[in-house]
Design an enzyme around this catalytic site. Structure first.
Site, mmCIF file in Angstrom:
data_model
loop_
_atom_site.group_PDB
_atom_site.id
_atom_site.type_symbol
_atom_site.label_atom_id
_atom_site.label_comp_id
_atom_site.label_asym_id
_atom_site.label_seq_id
_atom_site.Cartn_x
_atom_site.Cartn_y
_atom_site.Cartn_z
ATOM 1 N N VAL A 111 17.945 -61.544 -39.319
ATOM 2 C CA VAL A 111 19.020 -61.958 -40.241
ATOM 3 C C VAL A 111 19.499 -63.323 -39.768
ATOM 4 O O VAL A 111 19.731 -63.535 -38.570
ATOM 5 C CB VAL A 111 20.174 -60.935 -40.244
ATOM 6 C CG1 VAL A 111 21.304 -61.399 -41.153
ATOM 7 C CG2 VAL A 111 19.661 -59.563 -40.691
ATOM 8 N N HIS A 161 22.786 -56.683 -36.510
ATOM 9 C CA HIS A 161 22.904 -55.260 -36.124
ATOM 10 C C HIS A 161 23.219 -54.402 -37.356
ATOM 11 O O HIS A 161 22.707 -53.291 -37.496
ATOM 12 C CB HIS A 161 24.045 -55.085 -35.116
ATOM 13 C CG HIS A 161 23.809 -55.737 -33.788
ATOM 14 N ND1 HIS A 161 24.559 -56.796 -33.330
ATOM 15 C CD2 HIS A 161 22.909 -55.469 -32.817
ATOM 16 C CE1 HIS A 161 24.134 -57.153 -32.130
ATOM 17 N NE2 HIS A 161 23.136 -56.372 -31.793
ATOM 18 N N LEU A 177 28.526 -56.830 -31.957
ATOM 19 C CA LEU A 177 27.740 -56.589 -33.168
ATOM 20 C C LEU A 177 27.934 -57.699 -34.205
ATOM 21 O O LEU A 177 29.031 -58.206 -34.395
ATOM 22 C CB LEU A 177 28.143 -55.238 -33.770
ATOM 23 C CG LEU A 177 27.985 -54.038 -32.822
ATOM 24 C CD1 LEU A 177 28.485 -52.755 -33.487
ATOM 25 C CD2 LEU A 177 26.541 -53.874 -32.364
ATOM 26 N N MET A 214 20.740 -64.858 -36.187
ATOM 27 C CA MET A 214 21.976 -64.263 -35.637
ATOM 28 C C MET A 214 21.705 -63.688 -34.260
ATOM 29 O O MET A 214 20.662 -63.080 -34.017
ATOM 30 C CB MET A 214 22.491 -63.187 -36.573
ATOM 31 C CG MET A 214 23.035 -63.798 -37.825
ATOM 32 S SD MET A 214 24.158 -62.700 -38.654
ATOM 33 C CE MET A 214 24.492 -63.687 -40.108
ATOM 34 N N ASP A 223 25.887 -59.364 -38.127
ATOM 35 C CA ASP A 223 25.236 -58.876 -39.347
ATOM 36 C C ASP A 223 23.792 -58.424 -39.109
ATOM 37 O O ASP A 223 23.265 -57.605 -39.870
ATOM 38 C CB ASP A 223 25.270 -59.960 -40.434
ATOM 39 C CG ASP A 223 26.660 -60.075 -41.039
ATOM 40 O OD1 ASP A 223 27.541 -59.258 -40.668
ATOM 41 O OD2 ASP A 223 26.882 -60.981 -41.865
ATOM 42 N N MET A 283 23.688 -53.806 -27.385
ATOM 43 C CA MET A 283 24.567 -54.104 -26.251
ATOM 44 C C MET A 283 25.954 -54.486 -26.780
ATOM 45 O O MET A 283 26.716 -55.192 -26.118
ATOM 46 C CB MET A 283 23.971 -55.224 -25.392
ATOM 47 C CG MET A 283 22.603 -54.840 -24.807
ATOM 48 S SD MET A 283 22.143 -55.709 -23.310
ATOM 49 C CE MET A 283 22.061 -57.391 -23.895
HETATM 50 O O1 PAF Z 1 18.080 -56.086 -27.769
HETATM 51 C C1 PAF Z 1 19.034 -55.613 -27.121
HETATM 52 O O2 PAF Z 1 20.187 -55.668 -27.538
HETATM 53 C C2 PAF Z 1 18.751 -54.928 -25.783
HETATM 54 O O3 PAF Z 1 17.696 -55.549 -25.120
HETATM 55 C C3 PAF Z 1 18.500 -53.420 -25.911
HETATM 56 C C4 PAF Z 1 17.277 -53.119 -26.738
HETATM 57 C C5 PAF Z 1 19.723 -52.744 -26.543
HETATM 58 C C6 PAF Z 1 18.283 -52.801 -24.524
HETATM 59 O O4 PAF Z 1 19.386 -52.993 -23.690
#
Ligand code: PAF
Length: 283
Positions: free
Chosen positions: A181, A41, A37, A189, A39, A34
Site C-alpha cells: 500500500v 496493516h 499500524l 507505507m 493503512d 509490530m
Molecule cells: O514485518 C514485521 O512487522 C515483522 O518482521 C514481523 C513479521 C511482525 C515479525 O516480527
C-alpha cells in the site's frame, strides 16, 4: 462506536481466547505486526477478514530481529492509536505478549533459515534479521495455530522466508502475501516513515519512481544492466546511500540476466539520513 477487540497478554489467556474463537469451527487468520499500524496493516486485516471467520492480530516488537545498533528502543509504539484502528477494523483478538512471555530467561532456541534467507539482499545488510523473524513468526504460528497468515509484500524477502519456513516445518498455515500500500506520491507505507524529516520525506518517493521507470523501460526492451545502472545513479544523486538495487527471480530470488528469466522482481534498499527504506516491484 466499534467494539474493542479482546486482548491476550499471557499464553493461558491466549489459549482461552482462541478456544472461544474456534468454538463454532471458526477459521483463524493471523496478521503478525509490530504495531505502529498504518493503512498497509489495515489492508492485511481487510484481506484476513475475507479469508477466515476470525482475525487475530499480534502486536510484538521483536527484539531478536534487531541488531544492537538498530532501532529496537526507538521503534514507534502507538498502542492507543493501534487499538482504535483494530476496533475499527473489527479484529477479534489482539495477541500482545511482553518480551519475557515470548522469550523467558531460559529461552535457547532459534530457527536457522537458509534458501531465500541467504539470497544476498536484506541478509547481506541485516545478518541477524531472518533468524529473529523466523523464530518469532514460528512461535506466533505455534501459539495461534492460524489457518492463514497475512504478510505485506513490502518485506518481500521476509515473505519468502516465512513461506519457506511454514512449509518446511509443516506448520499447516497458508502464508499469503498482500500487495504494497502506497502513499499518494508512491512511497511504500512503513511504520518507519515517521522517522523521515520533511526534506527526506520529499525525496523518499524517488525509490518507487526509479523502479516504476525501470519497469517501463524493461518492458519496452531496454537492457537490464543499463536500466539498473541508471536507477542506481538516480537513487545516489537523490541523496540516498544505496544498499542494493537488484533484479531477482520473483520466486527463488536468484539473480536474473534479463527479464526473459521471468517472473522478475526489482528490489531496493537505501538509507536516507539514518532511515533505511525498502521497496520492490514486479516487472
Ligand atoms: O514485518 C514485521 O512487522 C515483522 O518482521 C514481523 C513479521 C511482525 C515479525 O516480527
Amino acid at each position: 462506536m466499534p467494539r474493542a477487540p479482546a486482548i491476550a497478554r499471557t499464553l493461558p489467556s491466549l489459549r482461552r481466547a482462541l478456544e472461544g474463537l474456534r468454538a463454532r469451527r471458526a477459521t483463524i487468520a493471523l496478521v503478525p505486526t509490530m504495531g505502529a499500524l498504518h493503512d498497509g496493516h489495515l489492508a492485511l486485516m481487510r484481506q484476513a477478514k475475507r479469508r477466515a471467520s476470525k482475525v487475530v492480530v499480534s502486536i510484538f516488537v521483536n527484539p531478536t530481529q534487531f541488531a544492537p545498533h538498530e532501532d529496537f528502543g526507538s521503534y514507534p509504539r502507538t498502542w492507543k492509536a493501534d487499538m482504535a484502528k483494530l476496533a475499527e477494523a473489527r479484529v477479534d483478538l489482539v495477541w500482545n505478549p511482553d518480551v519475557g512471555t515470548m522469550y523467558p530467561p531460559d529461552f535457547a532456541t532459534r530457527i536457522l533459515t537458509e534458501g531465500p534467507a541467504t539470497a544476498g539482499l536484506e541478509d547481506r545488510f541485516r545478518p541477524h534479521f531472518f533468524g529473529g523473524v523466523a523464530t518469532v513468526v514460528g512461535k506466533l504460528f505455534a501459539q495461534c495455530r492460524p489457518d492463514v497468515a497475512l504478510f505485506g509484500q513490502k518485506d518481500y524477502q521476509q515473505l519468502k522466508v516465512v513461506t519457506r519456513m511454514a512449509a518446511d516445518l509443516d506448520l499447516g498455515v497458508k502464508v499469503i502475501g498482500i500487495p504494497i500500500v502506497r502513499e499518494r506520491d508512491g512511497l511504500a507505507m512503513s511504520s518507519r516513515n515517521v522517522y523521515l524529516s520533511a526534506e527526506q520525506r520529499a525525496v523518499a518517493p524517488t525509490l518507487h519512481r526509479v523502479m516504476k521507470d525501470a519497469v517501463k523501460r524493461l518492458r519496452n526492451g531496454s537492457d537490464l544492466e543499463a536500466v539498473m545502472a541508471d536507477g542506481t545513479r538516480t537513487i545516489g544523486n537523490a541523496g540516498f546511500t544505496l544498499d542494493y538495487f537488484e533484479a531477482r527471480h520473483a520466486e527463488t530470488l536468484a539473480p536474473v540476466r534479463s527479464i526473459k528469466d521471468e517472473p522478475v522482481r526489482l528490489l531496493v534498499a537505501a538509507k536516507i539520513g539514518t532511515t533505511r527504506l525498502i521497496d520492490n516491484i514486479g516487472v
